[in-house]
Design a protein around this motif. Structure first.
Motif, PDB file in Angstrom:
ATOM      1  N   LEU A  65       6.959   3.377  -1.376  1.00  0.00           N
ATOM      2  CA  LEU A  65       8.306   2.863  -1.110  1.00  0.00           C
ATOM      3  C   LEU A  65       8.372   2.128   0.224  1.00  0.00           C
ATOM      4  O   LEU A  65       8.939   1.023   0.313  1.00  0.00           O
ATOM      5  N   TYR A  66       7.800   2.721   1.258  1.00  0.00           N
ATOM      6  CA  TYR A  66       7.887   2.071   2.570  1.00  0.00           C
ATOM      7  C   TYR A  66       7.003   0.832   2.627  1.00  0.00           C
ATOM      8  O   TYR A  66       7.351  -0.151   3.309  1.00  0.00           O
ATOM      9  N   LEU A  67       5.876   0.853   1.919  1.00  0.00           N
ATOM     10  CA  LEU A  67       5.042  -0.341   1.865  1.00  0.00           C
ATOM     11  C   LEU A  67       5.782  -1.485   1.177  1.00  0.00           C
ATOM     12  O   LEU A  67       5.782  -2.628   1.671  1.00  0.00           O
ATOM     13  N   VAL A  68       6.440  -1.194   0.047  1.00  0.00           N
ATOM     14  CA  VAL A  68       7.209  -2.217  -0.651  1.00  0.00           C
ATOM     15  C   VAL A  68       8.384  -2.674   0.211  1.00  0.00           C
ATOM     16  O   VAL A  68       8.732  -3.873   0.243  1.00  0.00           O
ATOM     17  N   PHE A  69       9.006  -1.758   0.915  1.00  0.00           N
ATOM     18  CA  PHE A  69      10.122  -2.092   1.801  1.00  0.00           C
ATOM     19  C   PHE A  69       9.689  -3.058   2.902  1.00  0.00           C
ATOM     20  O   PHE A  69      10.369  -4.065   3.177  1.00  0.00           O
ATOM     21  N   LEU A  70       8.554  -2.775   3.533  1.00  0.00           N
ATOM     22  CA  LEU A  70       8.074  -3.668   4.595  1.00  0.00           C
ATOM     23  C   LEU A  70       7.654  -5.020   4.033  1.00  0.00           C
ATOM     24  O   LEU A  70       7.874  -6.062   4.677  1.00  0.00           O
TER      25      LEU A  70
END
Length: 409
Positions: A65-70
């Motif tokens: 999730l955080y990778l996609v968010f960044l």
């Protein structure tokens, strides 16, 4: 006459002692039951790490999730966290003086330093998701999420609040023991070692090893309990706050939410759903009921339909209100309540489906004996017409594994 003694009835003399004996027996039984419960909880806390698959799902989910968010915010990274953000480093520092937060992004105002930090955040999220050196990556991931969240706390939609909490909690857990590169490396190391005896440790080294293992298990289990309590608190408090509002009580809260322009990624779809007021009202009441009842249904089978309905609710929030990060964070958090036997059953289900569809059948051109399991027979008895069927070690292991897979519920 005067020397005669009147004998006392035995039943009268024994009656006062019966209630005392019964009370002692009940107290002793309750005391033993309490000691057994405490011993069981102590063993569960100190000897066996719980929910290893669930923590791995949380690691993979939040890292992804955080990778996609960044990656999604990569074109806007400078406006949100960089030197060109409206929330300037001076404003951020003033807020830090009040809240006590800090961020590695403010160690320098150089654009090159910011770009380096952003690339390192992407790499850290990916490695944490894959489970490479998970103990170190979990701490780095928590540092990355904390720094980016604190740098521009008012610039995001709030979906990263839960990711921040979970990133801090996951540092306490052994989230790399399943479905990770670390687990794969340990399996290969154990396969290479084979049946080689373990090196003999001294008494002090063995005691230190046992203490370390126990401490790791206790911290992991406490981290799981904190994560579960956090999710229960989120749902319970959200439901109680909704009860206090008139719009949720009247069943019109979702109607107003669907008509907010800020939360209309697809206005036509929002207007289409809003044309069914009865469905909107039912969804409002079900949402409040599930959130209030969520902490009380976690100890029975009722939690499975509740988690399924909550999954649909979060998907609806992501699609209709345009909050995919928040919905994804909640869906991943709900995974902590699924037991390990559920996750362990998924590979068996996949292998069973592959067996039924013929994926594991012998390929054309391959020798029949190389792909088939040798028939297992009983040892031949004297005078038997049929000799025992020989079977190699590999065939026996494969047959045992397939039989256990299909016999599993």
């Amino acid at each position: 006459m005067g020397s005669e003694q009147i004998p006392q009835p035995l039943s009268t003399a024994a009656m006062p002692h019966r209630p005392a004996a019964q009370g002692t027996s009940i107290a002793g039984t309750a005391h033993r039951w309490l000691l057994d419960r405490i011993g069981y909880l102590w063993v569960l806390l100190t000897e066996r790490p719980i929910s290893l698959y669930a923590t791995s799902v949380l690691r993979i989910g939040y890292g992804l999730l955080y990778l996609v968010f960044l990656l999604r915010e990569f074109p806007h990274r400078d406006e949100i966290w960089g030197p060109g953000s409206p929330w300037t480093p001076a404003l951020a520092q003033q807020l830090f003086d009040q809240t006590g937060w800090n961020s590695i992004l403010l160690l320098s105002d150089s654009r090159a330093y910011f770009e380096l930090c952003y690339v390192m955040a992407l790499v850290t999220s990916a490695l944490f998701m894959l489970g490479w050196r998970t103990r170190a990556m979990s701490a780095l991931f928590a540092l990355v999420v904390t720094s980016f969240h604190a740098r521009s706390i008012f610039m995001t939609d709030g979906g990263d609040n839960l990711i921040l909490l979970m990133a801090l909690y996951l540092v306490l857990t052994a989230c790399g023991r399943r479905w990770s590169l670390d687990a794969r490396r340990n399996r290969l190391k154990a396969a290479r070692a084979g049946d080689a005896p373990e090196p003999v440790r001294s008494l002090v080294a063995q005691q230190l090893h046992d203490v370390r293992a126990t401490l790791t298990t206790v911290v992991h289990n406490c981290g799981i309990l904190v994560i579960a309590a956090q999710v229960c608190f989120l749902y319970g408090s959200a439901g109680l706050y909704k009860i206090q509002g008139q719009t949720w009580g009247g069943g019109t809260a979702l109607h107003y939410a669907l008509n907010l322009e800020l939360f209309q990624p697809w206005p036509a779809l929002s207007h289409l759903v809003d044309e069914y007021p009865m469905v909107i009202a039912i969804a409002s009441y079900v949402t409040v009921l599930l959130q209030v009842a969520f902490p009380f249904v976690l100890f029975g089978r009722l939690k499975y339909p509740v988690l399924t309905i909550l999954l649909g609710m979060h998907i609806g929030i992501a699609v209709l209100l345009g909050l995919p990060l928040f919905s994804g964070a909640m869906i991943v958090a709900d995974a902590v309540f699924l037991p390990d036997r559920f996750y362990a059953f998924l590979p068996r289900l996949r292998r069973g489906a592959a067996w039924r569809t013929g994926v594991w059948r012998s390929a054309p051109g391959r020798a029949a004996g190389s792909a088939s399991v040798p028939p297992q027979g009983r040892p031949s008895e004297p005078g038997s017409k049929h000799p025992a069927t020989p079977a190699g070690q590999e065939g026996t292991a494969l047959a045992t594994r397939l039989a256990s897979d299909h016999a599993a519920p």
